[in-house]
Scaffold this motif. Structure first.
Motif, PDB file in Angstrom:
ATOM      1  N   ASN A   1      50.366  -1.652  27.641  1.00 24.80           N
ATOM      2  CA  ASN A   1      49.790  -0.561  28.030  1.00 24.80           C
ATOM      3  C   ASN A   1      50.698   0.680  27.329  1.00 24.80           C
ATOM      4  O   ASN A   1      50.122   1.836  26.827  1.00 24.80           O
ATOM      5  CB  ASN A   1      49.533  -0.337  29.285  1.00 24.80           C
ATOM      6  CG  ASN A   1      49.164   1.063  29.836  1.00 24.80           C
ATOM      7  OD1 ASN A   1      49.838   1.997  30.143  1.00 24.80           O
ATOM      8  ND2 ASN A   1      47.685   1.110  30.019  1.00 24.80           N
TER       9      ASN A   1
ATOM     10  N   GLU B   1      52.823   2.882  28.699  1.00 29.85           N
ATOM     11  CA  GLU B   1      53.167   3.961  29.634  1.00 29.85           C
ATOM     12  C   GLU B   1      54.715   3.880  30.214  1.00 29.85           C
ATOM     13  O   GLU B   1      55.423   4.986  30.056  1.00 29.85           O
ATOM     14  CB  GLU B   1      52.140   4.152  30.703  1.00 29.85           C
ATOM     15  CG  GLU B   1      52.424   5.522  31.462  1.00 29.85           C
ATOM     16  CD  GLU B   1      51.789   6.709  30.658  1.00 29.85           C
ATOM     17  OE1 GLU B   1      52.424   7.820  31.100  1.00 29.85           O
ATOM     18  OE2 GLU B   1      51.307   6.590  29.724  1.00 29.85           O
TER      19      GLU B   1
ATOM     20  N   ARG C   1      56.272   7.884  34.999  1.00 31.06           N
ATOM     21  CA  ARG C   1      55.340   6.664  35.299  1.00 31.06           C
ATOM     22  C   ARG C   1      55.917   6.483  36.852  1.00 31.06           C
ATOM     23  O   ARG C   1      55.023   6.196  37.974  1.00 31.06           O
ATOM     24  CB  ARG C   1      55.471   5.406  34.558  1.00 31.06           C
ATOM     25  CG  ARG C   1      54.452   4.497  35.328  1.00 31.06           C
ATOM     26  CD  ARG C   1      53.094   4.671  35.499  1.00 31.06           C
ATOM     27  NE  ARG C   1      52.338   3.621  36.060  1.00 31.06           N
ATOM     28  CZ  ARG C   1      51.790   2.822  35.545  1.00 31.06           C
ATOM     29  NH1 ARG C   1      51.431   2.933  34.109  1.00 31.06           N
ATOM     30  NH2 ARG C   1      50.930   1.751  35.894  1.00 31.06           N
TER      31      ARG C   1
ATOM     32  N   THR D   1      53.794   7.179  40.186  1.00 30.87           N
ATOM     33  CA  THR D   1      53.314   6.367  41.226  1.00 30.87           C
ATOM     34  C   THR D   1      53.797   6.571  42.751  1.00 30.87           C
ATOM     35  O   THR D   1      53.063   6.429  43.629  1.00 30.87           O
ATOM     36  CB  THR D   1      54.189   4.908  40.772  1.00 30.87           C
ATOM     37  OG1 THR D   1      53.922   4.533  39.469  1.00 30.87           O
ATOM     38  CG2 THR D   1      53.845   3.728  41.908  1.00 30.87           C
TER      39      THR D   1
ATOM     40  N   LEU E   1      41.742   8.360  40.827  1.00 35.60           N
ATOM     41  CA  LEU E   1      42.766   8.150  39.798  1.00 35.60           C
ATOM     42  C   LEU E   1      43.039   6.568  39.853  1.00 35.60           C
ATOM     43  O   LEU E   1      43.277   5.851  38.554  1.00 35.60           O
ATOM     44  CB  LEU E   1      44.182   9.052  39.995  1.00 35.60           C
ATOM     45  CG  LEU E   1      45.335   8.527  38.951  1.00 35.60           C
ATOM     46  CD1 LEU E   1      44.835   8.916  37.724  1.00 35.60           C
ATOM     47  CD2 LEU E   1      46.674   9.624  39.409  1.00 35.60           C
TER      48      LEU E   1
ATOM     49  N   ARG F   1      40.236   4.753  38.310  1.00 37.60           N
ATOM     50  CA  ARG F   1      40.380   4.845  36.672  1.00 37.60           C
ATOM     51  C   ARG F   1      41.521   4.220  35.872  1.00 37.60           C
ATOM     52  O   ARG F   1      41.361   3.178  34.914  1.00 37.60           O
ATOM     53  CB  ARG F   1      40.700   6.204  36.502  1.00 37.60           C
ATOM     54  CG  ARG F   1      39.216   7.083  36.645  1.00 37.60           C
ATOM     55  CD  ARG F   1      39.436   8.313  36.036  1.00 37.60           C
ATOM     56  NE  ARG F   1      40.438   9.292  36.417  1.00 37.60           N
ATOM     57  CZ  ARG F   1      40.313   9.981  37.749  1.00 37.60           C
ATOM     58  NH1 ARG F   1      38.980  10.193  38.104  1.00 37.60           N
ATOM     59  NH2 ARG F   1      41.410  10.710  37.914  1.00 37.60           N
ATOM     60  N   VAL F   2      42.833   4.017  36.629  1.00 35.76           N
ATOM     61  CA  VAL F   2      43.850   3.478  36.140  1.00 35.76           C
ATOM     62  C   VAL F   2      43.652   1.772  36.024  1.00 35.76           C
ATOM     63  O   VAL F   2      43.751   1.263  35.019  1.00 35.76           O
ATOM     64  CB  VAL F   2      45.317   3.465  36.867  1.00 35.76           C
ATOM     65  CG1 VAL F   2      46.343   2.549  36.641  1.00 35.76           C
ATOM     66  CG2 VAL F   2      45.593   4.922  36.593  1.00 35.76           C
ATOM     67  N   HIS F   3      42.908   1.372  37.211  1.00 31.51           N
ATOM     68  CA  HIS F   3      42.791  -0.307  37.109  1.00 31.51           C
ATOM     69  C   HIS F   3      41.847  -0.589  35.954  1.00 31.51           C
ATOM     70  O   HIS F   3      41.788  -1.737  35.627  1.00 31.51           O
ATOM     71  CB  HIS F   3      42.125  -0.655  38.544  1.00 31.51           C
ATOM     72  CG  HIS F   3      43.228  -0.905  39.365  1.00 31.51           C
ATOM     73  ND1 HIS F   3      42.817  -1.161  40.769  1.00 31.51           N
ATOM     74  CD2 HIS F   3      44.475  -0.683  39.521  1.00 31.51           C
ATOM     75  CE1 HIS F   3      44.126  -1.317  41.616  1.00 31.51           C
ATOM     76  NE2 HIS F   3      44.913  -0.860  40.603  1.00 31.51           N
TER      77      HIS F   3
ATOM     78  N   HIS G   1      41.974   0.277  33.220  1.00 29.83           N
ATOM     79  CA  HIS G   1      42.676   0.340  32.083  1.00 29.83           C
ATOM     80  C   HIS G   1      43.616  -1.104  32.314  1.00 29.83           C
ATOM     81  O   HIS G   1      44.384  -1.168  31.131  1.00 29.83           O
ATOM     82  CB  HIS G   1      43.356   1.455  31.465  1.00 29.83           C
ATOM     83  CG  HIS G   1      42.820   2.563  31.204  1.00 29.83           C
ATOM     84  ND1 HIS G   1      42.397   2.979  29.940  1.00 29.83           N
ATOM     85  CD2 HIS G   1      41.960   3.368  32.152  1.00 29.83           C
ATOM     86  CE1 HIS G   1      41.597   3.866  29.868  1.00 29.83           C
ATOM     87  NE2 HIS G   1      41.097   4.370  31.149  1.00 29.83           N
TER      88      HIS G   1
ATOM     89  N   GLY H   1      49.415  10.861  36.566  1.00 34.01           N
ATOM     90  CA  GLY H   1      48.801   9.739  35.624  1.00 34.01           C
ATOM     91  C   GLY H   1      49.197   9.598  34.496  1.00 34.01           C
ATOM     92  O   GLY H   1      49.659  10.312  33.741  1.00 34.01           O
ATOM     93  N   PRO H   2      48.913   7.971  33.917  1.00 38.26           N
ATOM     94  CA  PRO H   2      49.011   7.688  32.738  1.00 38.26           C
ATOM     95  C   PRO H   2      48.343   8.748  31.891  1.00 38.26           C
ATOM     96  O   PRO H   2      47.103   9.274  32.041  1.00 38.26           O
ATOM     97  CB  PRO H   2      48.705   6.413  32.531  1.00 38.26           C
ATOM     98  CG  PRO H   2      48.659   5.957  33.805  1.00 38.26           C
ATOM     99  CD  PRO H   2      48.164   7.183  34.726  1.00 38.26           C
TER     100      PRO H   2
ATOM    101  N   VAL I   1      44.871   7.879  30.871  1.00 37.39           N
ATOM    102  CA  VAL I   1      43.858   8.001  31.725  1.00 37.39           C
ATOM    103  C   VAL I   1      43.478   9.710  31.820  1.00 37.39           C
ATOM    104  O   VAL I   1      42.369  10.010  32.068  1.00 37.39           O
ATOM    105  CB  VAL I   1      44.196   7.541  32.881  1.00 37.39           C
ATOM    106  CG1 VAL I   1      43.209   8.055  34.246  1.00 37.39           C
ATOM    107  CG2 VAL I   1      44.378   5.961  32.811  1.00 37.39           C
TER     108      VAL I   1
END
Length: 293
Positions: A62, A64, A72, A76, A99, A102-104, A106, A281-282, A285
């Protein structure tokens, strides 16, 4: 037996609270009464994810964490503390849950993998606080914690969430017994994020950071998987002595009147002037989110 002043105050607060108000009970524990140890527990929970090779491979791919390890790590923490401070069904809480979902999308993984990540946030901080806190969590607080993460998991569409803390521990320990192992990705992630822990410590302690983390994890499988030094007898003595002194001082100090976290607060060095939820967030995303607005 004479109870310490802070213990009397802390238990008095809990006794006065509505036993059905699990969210406020967890908030009081995480942001006030046991804030320091819960913070350390969340940090150790974050590191444990790197010891799962399939998950660490995905995180490296990923990109990030290797590219922006401080952001990151801080993001978190912000997500979980926004949820705790404001409530799962608050406006800010719903934005953070969205959020996470949405992250999941990816991050490929099984339902069991997602459940493990959720359970690290429950089991690791509670175990740390049970063992090292200035007082142990009460049963009411343990019940509130499992309820909080059960409710969060349901909003993230995670299934088969344990109903009790004991069941959560059984799942957590079984998953790690099968899945923890060394990997180049896991060690790279650990190396990239050591500076996060260093940012919380005096500079004179920076050379000892890796040993300190290994001692706090106190698990040979994890230290091997993450490329950290194993704890030594003297590092355990130093840790236990330092915590004992801190705890004795804490028991004679009035409970904090202000929460350990406030939404939007400055968080050096990533957000020295504060943050907006849109900053969290990343980047992939966040870009997708801006394009959809």
């Amino acid at each position: 037996m004479r109870l310490h002043p802070s213990l009397v105050q802390s238990l008095g607060r809990q006794a006065a609270r509505d036993p059905e108000d699990w969210e406020q009970t967890f908030r009081q524990m995480a942001l006030f009464d046991l804030a320091e140890d819960m913070k350390l527990g969340f940090l150790l929970a974050y590191y444990r994810n790197f010891a799962i090779p399939s998950g660490s491979d995905t995180l490296v791919t990923n990109g990030e964490i290797p590219a922006r390890p401080l952001k990151r790590s801080f993001d978190t923490a912000i997500v979980i503390y926004e949820l705790i401070a404001n409530g799962l069904d608050s406006g800010r809480g719903r934005q953070m849950t969205a959020l996470l979902n949405r992250v999941h999308r990816h991050v490929p993984g099984s339902d069991e993998d997602y459940l493990y990540v959720l359970m690290t946030l429950l089991v690791v901080p509670m175990r740390w606080t049970q063992r090292h806190g200035w007082r142990k969590p009460t049963q009411t607080e343990r019940d509130a914690a499992i309820r909080f993460f059960t409710e969060l998991g349901s909003r993230m569409h995670i299934s088969n969430i344990p109903a009790t803390f004991d069941e959560a521990e059984v799942f957590f320990d079984d998953y790690e017994s099968r899945r923890v192992g060394p990997s180049p990705a896991g060690r790279a992630l650990m190396k990239a994020t050591v500076e996060v822990f260093q940012s919380m410590q005096p500079r004179v302690l920076h050379p000892l950071t890796r040993l300190m983390i290994g001692t706090m994890l106190d698990d040979a499988r994890l230290t091997e998987a993450l490329g950290l030094p194993r704890s030594t007898w003297w590092s355990r003595v130093v840790l236990d002595a330092g915590l004992a002194v801190r705890n004795e001082i804490r028991r004679h100090t009035p409970l904090r009147a202000e929460p350990s976290f406030r939404s939007g607060q400055p968080l050096t060095p990533v957000y020295p002037h504060g943050y907006q939820l849109a900053d969290v967030g990343p980047l992939n995303v966040m870009s997708a989110r801006h394009r959809s607005n």
